[in-house]
Design a protein around this motif. Structure first.
Motif, PDB file in Angstrom:
ATOM      1  N   ASN A  87       9.681  42.502  38.381  1.00  0.00           N
ATOM      2  CA  ASN A  87      10.954  42.924  38.978  1.00  0.00           C
ATOM      3  C   ASN A  87      11.717  41.803  39.690  1.00  0.00           C
ATOM      4  O   ASN A  87      12.380  42.044  40.706  1.00  0.00           O
ATOM      5  N   THR A  88      11.632  40.605  39.181  1.00  0.00           N
ATOM      6  CA  THR A  88      12.396  39.506  39.787  1.00  0.00           C
ATOM      7  C   THR A  88      13.658  39.167  38.994  1.00  0.00           C
ATOM      8  O   THR A  88      14.545  38.488  39.519  1.00  0.00           O
ATOM      9  N   ILE A 115      22.443  48.576  28.718  1.00  0.00           N
ATOM     10  CA  ILE A 115      22.102  47.568  29.727  1.00  0.00           C
ATOM     11  C   ILE A 115      22.608  48.013  31.097  1.00  0.00           C
ATOM     12  O   ILE A 115      21.862  47.979  32.090  1.00  0.00           O
ATOM     13  N   ASP A 116      23.847  48.457  31.146  1.00  0.00           N
ATOM     14  CA  ASP A 116      24.417  48.913  32.417  1.00  0.00           C
ATOM     15  C   ASP A 116      23.658  50.128  32.954  1.00  0.00           C
ATOM     16  O   ASP A 116      23.378  50.219  34.160  1.00  0.00           O
ATOM     17  N   ALA A 117      23.312  51.060  32.055  1.00  0.00           N
ATOM     18  CA  ALA A 117      22.631  52.285  32.482  1.00  0.00           C
ATOM     19  C   ALA A 117      21.242  51.991  33.041  1.00  0.00           C
ATOM     20  O   ALA A 117      20.848  52.514  34.096  1.00  0.00           O
ATOM     21  N   TYR A 118      20.492  51.124  32.360  1.00  0.00           N
ATOM     22  CA  TYR A 118      19.130  50.831  32.823  1.00  0.00           C
ATOM     23  C   TYR A 118      19.134  49.929  34.050  1.00  0.00           C
ATOM     24  O   TYR A 118      18.208  49.972  34.864  1.00  0.00           O
ATOM     25  N   PHE A 119      20.189  49.136  34.197  1.00  0.00           N
ATOM     26  CA  PHE A 119      20.296  48.333  35.417  1.00  0.00           C
ATOM     27  C   PHE A 119      20.525  49.251  36.621  1.00  0.00           C
ATOM     28  O   PHE A 119      20.010  48.998  37.716  1.00  0.00           O
ATOM     29  N   TYR A 126      13.617  53.093  39.316  1.00  0.00           N
ATOM     30  CA  TYR A 126      12.957  53.687  38.149  1.00  0.00           C
ATOM     31  C   TYR A 126      12.661  52.654  37.059  1.00  0.00           C
ATOM     32  O   TYR A 126      11.547  52.576  36.549  1.00  0.00           O
ATOM     33  N   ALA A 127      13.666  51.892  36.657  1.00  0.00           N
ATOM     34  CA  ALA A 127      13.472  50.899  35.601  1.00  0.00           C
ATOM     35  C   ALA A 127      12.907  49.613  36.199  1.00  0.00           C
ATOM     36  O   ALA A 127      13.393  49.133  37.225  1.00  0.00           O
ATOM     37  N   GLN A 128      11.858  49.091  35.561  1.00  0.00           N
ATOM     38  CA  GLN A 128      11.180  47.916  36.085  1.00  0.00           C
ATOM     39  C   GLN A 128      10.922  46.907  34.976  1.00  0.00           C
ATOM     40  O   GLN A 128      10.943  47.244  33.791  1.00  0.00           O
ATOM     41  N   SER A 129      10.686  45.679  35.392  1.00  0.00           N
ATOM     42  CA  SER A 129      10.503  44.606  34.411  1.00  0.00           C
ATOM     43  C   SER A 129       9.284  43.760  34.731  1.00  0.00           C
ATOM     44  O   SER A 129       8.811  43.711  35.866  1.00  0.00           O
ATOM     45  N   VAL A 130       8.794  43.109  33.703  1.00  0.00           N
ATOM     46  CA  VAL A 130       7.751  42.087  33.821  1.00  0.00           C
ATOM     47  C   VAL A 130       8.324  40.811  33.241  1.00  0.00           C
ATOM     48  O   VAL A 130       8.927  40.832  32.156  1.00  0.00           O
ATOM     49  N   GLU A 131       8.183  39.710  33.956  1.00  0.00           N
ATOM     50  CA  GLU A 131       8.706  38.427  33.490  1.00  0.00           C
ATOM     51  C   GLU A 131       7.562  37.447  33.238  1.00  0.00           C
ATOM     52  O   GLU A 131       6.596  37.414  34.000  1.00  0.00           O
TER      53      GLU A 131
END
Length: 211
Positions: A87-88, A115-119, A126-131
């Motif tokens: 989430n960075t 993209i806008d909706a998930y941002f 709710y929406a999360q990321s792994v980098e």
């Protein structure tokens, strides 16, 4: 075929078409997206199409205990070539997922609207990321929707070999530590099958999602 109105409603997934289409239309508001995922439904459509909502009869999932890591992949992990963060850089991840060229795919389902909706979902938690980073450059990652007991994977990308696998493995280990029940992978994919994912019946998946 059920066509959505402005009301926040989805028909039961048991009424889906044989291929798994639950409904058409509606919008990508945060409220509708959260309701969809909470009911085992996700949007998947091309830019020229209306929004199509899916719940396939067979669902590809990974139970965290069933993660498979090959010997060669373990060696890569042990070399500490990659750095993992969570989430960075969500918008950078989803944008890379949109722009990356994929073999056999002429385009992408990740529209600017998505993209806008998930941002927005990301800002709500709710929406999360792994980098995945190499020499301070993002080389891979994934994003999805976190329901608290299930992580619904949406897309991943890789600019160097094994970067997306690193993201997937790191996420699965985190989910296992936090006692998540499964990682939703949506539809069959040989790459994910090699990491331990398998198909289960929709009815079994819905029981897990809704309990």
């Amino acid at each position: 075929m059920y066509y959505l109105s402005r009301d926040l409603y989805f028909p039961p997934v048991t009424e889906a078409s044989p291929e798994g289409i639950v409904a058409i239309g509606g919008d990508l508001s945060p409220e509708r997206l959260v309701l969809a995922y909470q009911n085992g439904i996700f949007p998947w459509f091309d830019d020229e199409e209306p929004i199509i909502w899916w719940s396939p009869p067979q669902r590809m999932v990974l139970y965290p205990d069933e993660l498979k890591i090959s010997k060669s992949m373990r060696n890569i992990i042990n070399r500490n070539t990659f750095k993992i963060t969570f989430n960075t850089a969500f918008k950078e991840v989803i944008t890379n997922c949109r722009n990356i060229k994929r073999e056999g795919q002429p385009g992408t389902w990740i529209t600017p609207e998505m993209i806008d909706a998930y941002f927005e979902l990301h800002k709500m938690g709710y929406a999360q990321s792994v980098e995945v980073w190499q020499d301070n450059v993002m080389v891979g990652g994934l994003y999805g929707v976190d329901l608290g007991h299930i992580f619904c994977g949406e897309s991943m990308f890789s600019k160097v070999s094994n970067a997306s696998k690193m993201a997937f493995i790191a996420l699965t280990k985190k989910l296992k530590e936090e006692n998540y029940r499964l990682l939703d992978c949506q539809v069959h994919n040989d790459h994910l099958a090699s990491l331990g994912a398998r198909e289960i019946d929709r009815s079994e998946f819905i029981k897990i999602v809704t309990n």
